[in-house]
Motif scaffolding. Structure first.
Motif, PDB file in Angstrom:
ATOM      1  N   THR A 122     -78.511 -12.909  53.856  1.00 50.32           N
ATOM      2  CA  THR A 122     -79.385 -12.608  53.522  1.00 50.32           C
ATOM      3  C   THR A 122     -80.345 -13.045  54.461  1.00 50.32           C
ATOM      4  O   THR A 122     -81.998 -12.633  54.673  1.00 50.32           O
ATOM      5  CB  THR A 122     -79.988 -11.876  52.994  1.00 50.32           C
ATOM      6  OG1 THR A 122     -79.781 -13.686  51.398  1.00 50.32           O
ATOM      7  CG2 THR A 122     -79.075 -11.265  51.169  1.00 50.32           C
ATOM      8  N   LEU A 123     -80.200 -14.405  54.224  1.00 49.14           N
ATOM      9  CA  LEU A 123     -81.075 -15.095  55.029  1.00 49.14           C
ATOM     10  C   LEU A 123     -80.629 -16.461  56.452  1.00 49.14           C
ATOM     11  O   LEU A 123     -79.598 -16.024  56.858  1.00 49.14           O
ATOM     12  CB  LEU A 123     -81.228 -16.732  54.085  1.00 49.14           C
ATOM     13  CG  LEU A 123     -81.420 -16.919  52.972  1.00 49.14           C
ATOM     14  CD1 LEU A 123     -81.122 -18.040  51.942  1.00 49.14           C
ATOM     15  CD2 LEU A 123     -83.066 -16.039  52.628  1.00 49.14           C
ATOM     16  N   SER A 124     -81.403 -16.436  56.909  1.00 46.06           N
ATOM     17  CA  SER A 124     -81.167 -17.528  58.453  1.00 46.06           C
ATOM     18  C   SER A 124     -79.927 -18.423  57.853  1.00 46.06           C
ATOM     19  O   SER A 124     -80.003 -19.296  57.505  1.00 46.06           O
ATOM     20  CB  SER A 124     -81.783 -17.786  59.170  1.00 46.06           C
ATOM     21  OG  SER A 124     -82.451 -19.117  58.427  1.00 46.06           O
ATOM     22  N   MET A 153     -70.983 -12.869  59.460  1.00 46.05           N
ATOM     23  CA  MET A 153     -69.948 -11.602  58.882  1.00 46.05           C
ATOM     24  C   MET A 153     -70.618 -10.409  57.883  1.00 46.05           C
ATOM     25  O   MET A 153     -69.851  -9.667  57.966  1.00 46.05           O
ATOM     26  CB  MET A 153     -68.742 -12.162  58.711  1.00 46.05           C
ATOM     27  CG  MET A 153     -67.855 -12.732  59.789  1.00 46.05           C
ATOM     28  SD  MET A 153     -66.212 -13.997  59.472  1.00 46.05           S
ATOM     29  CE  MET A 153     -65.834 -13.151  58.142  1.00 46.05           C
ATOM     30  N   VAL A 154     -70.772 -11.455  56.560  1.00 43.56           N
ATOM     31  CA  VAL A 154     -71.703 -10.145  55.470  1.00 43.56           C
ATOM     32  C   VAL A 154     -72.494 -10.216  56.304  1.00 43.56           C
ATOM     33  O   VAL A 154     -72.939  -8.553  55.951  1.00 43.56           O
ATOM     34  CB  VAL A 154     -71.958 -11.758  54.521  1.00 43.56           C
ATOM     35  CG1 VAL A 154     -72.626 -10.676  53.498  1.00 43.56           C
ATOM     36  CG2 VAL A 154     -70.808 -12.475  53.671  1.00 43.56           C
ATOM     37  N   LYS A 155     -73.812  -9.985  56.835  1.00 37.62           N
ATOM     38  CA  LYS A 155     -75.180  -9.418  57.034  1.00 37.62           C
ATOM     39  C   LYS A 155     -74.690  -8.696  58.301  1.00 37.62           C
ATOM     40  O   LYS A 155     -75.502  -7.765  58.313  1.00 37.62           O
ATOM     41  CB  LYS A 155     -75.726 -10.901  57.689  1.00 37.62           C
ATOM     42  CG  LYS A 155     -77.399  -9.984  58.244  1.00 37.62           C
ATOM     43  CD  LYS A 155     -77.899 -11.010  58.901  1.00 37.62           C
ATOM     44  CE  LYS A 155     -78.462 -12.210  58.350  1.00 37.62           C
ATOM     45  NZ  LYS A 155     -79.332 -12.922  59.379  1.00 37.62           N
ATOM     46  N   ASN A 156     -73.732  -8.695  58.887  1.00 38.00           N
ATOM     47  CA  ASN A 156     -73.064  -7.603  60.220  1.00 38.00           C
ATOM     48  C   ASN A 156     -72.122  -6.966  59.000  1.00 38.00           C
ATOM     49  O   ASN A 156     -71.370  -5.827  60.283  1.00 38.00           O
ATOM     50  CB  ASN A 156     -72.740  -8.542  61.049  1.00 38.00           C
ATOM     51  CG  ASN A 156     -73.869  -8.972  62.119  1.00 38.00           C
ATOM     52  OD1 ASN A 156     -75.379  -8.301  61.858  1.00 38.00           O
ATOM     53  ND2 ASN A 156     -73.215 -10.656  62.731  1.00 38.00           N
ATOM     54  N   ASN A 157     -71.236  -7.286  58.270  1.00 37.73           N
ATOM     55  CA  ASN A 157     -70.178  -6.524  57.941  1.00 37.73           C
ATOM     56  C   ASN A 157     -69.600  -5.863  58.568  1.00 37.73           C
ATOM     57  O   ASN A 157     -68.507  -5.074  58.764  1.00 37.73           O
ATOM     58  CB  ASN A 157     -71.168  -4.601  57.241  1.00 37.73           C
ATOM     59  CG  ASN A 157     -70.467  -3.797  56.163  1.00 37.73           C
ATOM     60  OD1 ASN A 157     -69.361  -4.839  55.289  1.00 37.73           O
ATOM     61  ND2 ASN A 157     -70.289  -2.485  56.086  1.00 37.73           N
ATOM     62  N   THR A 158     -68.886  -7.656  59.178  1.00 33.15           N
ATOM     63  CA  THR A 158     -67.288  -6.735  59.989  1.00 33.15           C
ATOM     64  C   THR A 158     -66.193  -8.215  58.938  1.00 33.15           C
ATOM     65  O   THR A 158     -67.198  -9.612  58.630  1.00 33.15           O
ATOM     66  CB  THR A 158     -68.202  -7.673  61.547  1.00 33.15           C
ATOM     67  OG1 THR A 158     -68.859  -8.863  60.896  1.00 33.15           O
ATOM     68  CG2 THR A 158     -68.729  -6.183  61.926  1.00 33.15           C
TER      69      THR A 158
END
Length: 311
Positions: free
Chosen positions: A216-218, A301-306
């Motif tokens: 969720t953060l940069s 990876m978590v941000k893009n769900n990959t």
């Protein structure tokens, strides 16, 4: 005339909650009980405070935080070191519950710490289980160290204790696995995180419960939050050595073990580590850089769900 914004500081102990309000300098005491927390919420709701700040004091603060969060109050939990550093910066060295409450309220007014989403009950439970696992592992390690130096007549008892602790460790691990399986979101994040070579179940659980901001953060903010971002130490013409400090120690310890493993078995992290070593970087500096790189990769990876994809 517009009313001034109100800021609340709460000092929490096992028996009592001391509440200070700025700028009115009002001071109230509430028992740290279910009835006292209900009275606290009744006192705070009409204030319309900008923020309600308290220190992270473990179990003593949890009930109060949960109660205020359920009442939709703007509660913020901060590191106790920040409060003590702030107190020293304004020349306040004395320490009582009332003084602490007032300095926390003053900190809230001056610093205005950012409101962050609080952990839900399931995340708190996962964190408690993860903490318990770490405690049991530490006890097993301590007993194994004692076994090396123990006389023969004590070894049987130590071995029996180690066996009992290992059974408890398995039970806690099973409880953690069951809790993660109950949440589709956690199951997906676990799948993403464990797809990276070097990231195992312990690291994954630590990230799930102690770093909910992952994804969720940069990269810059997350690195500073964990404590793997180097800070400048420059003054005038002097250029000091950059160093990392602060952040979340448990997350950093887990990332260290993940980076250490990944620097040996993960081609991307291993290549990065060897390149830094060939450039003359000390091993520890290179490993911290690997921790940050690994954290940045996991965050993306978590941000893009990959999941991890090896080129």
């Amino acid at each position: 005339m517009k009313e001034p914004e109100r800021f609340v500081g709460i000092d929490i102990s096992k028996e009592e909650l001391v509440v200070a309000v700025r700028p009115t300098a009002e001071l109230q005491n509430f028992p740290n009980t279910e009835e006292g927390l209900a009275a606290l919420v009744g006192f705070l709701q009409p204030l319309g405070a900008h923020s309600i700040v308290l220190e992270a004091t473990g179990g003593f603060a949890r009930a109060a935080v949960n109660t205020m969060a359920l009442a939709a109050l703007p509660v913020v939990v901060v590191n106790p070191r920040q409060i003590r550093d702030f107190a020293r910066s304004v020349g306040l060295l004395a320490k009582t519950d009332a003084i602490d409450a007032r300095i926390i309220a003053r900190f809230a007014e001056a610093v205005r710490p950012e409101l962050r989403p609080l952990k839900d009950l399931e995340t708190q439970k996962l964190e408690d289980l993860n903490n318990r696992r770490r405690q049991i592992v530490e006890m097993i390690t301590a007993e194994k160290n004692r076994l090396v130096m123990a006389p023969p007549w004590s070894q049987k008892d130590i071995r029996a204790h180690i066996a009992w602790l290992e059974k408890r460790l398995k039970r806690v691990n099973d409880d953690i696995d069951d809790l993660i399986k109950q949440s589709p979101i956690w199951r997906q994040k676990e799948k993403i995180l464990t797809s990276v070579l070097g990231v195992g179940p312990v690291v994954t659980t630590t990230l799930l419960c102690s770093l909910p901001e992952l994804g969720t953060l940069s990269a810059r903010k997350l690195s500073a939050l964990v404590g793997v971002a180097p800070f400048n130490r420059d003054s005038g013409q002097s250029r000091g050595r950059r160093s990392c400090w602060g952040g979340r120690a448990h997350v950093r310890a887990a990332l260290y073990m993940a980076a250490l493993t990944a620097s040996r078995c993960n081609p991307v992290i291993r290549e990065f580590y060897l390149r830094l070593r060939l450039a003359g970087k000390p091993a520890k500096v290179a490993l911290v850089a690997c921790m940050r790189k690994l954290l940045v990769i996991l965050n993306a990876m978590v941000k893009n769900n990959t999941c991890w994809q090896q080129a």
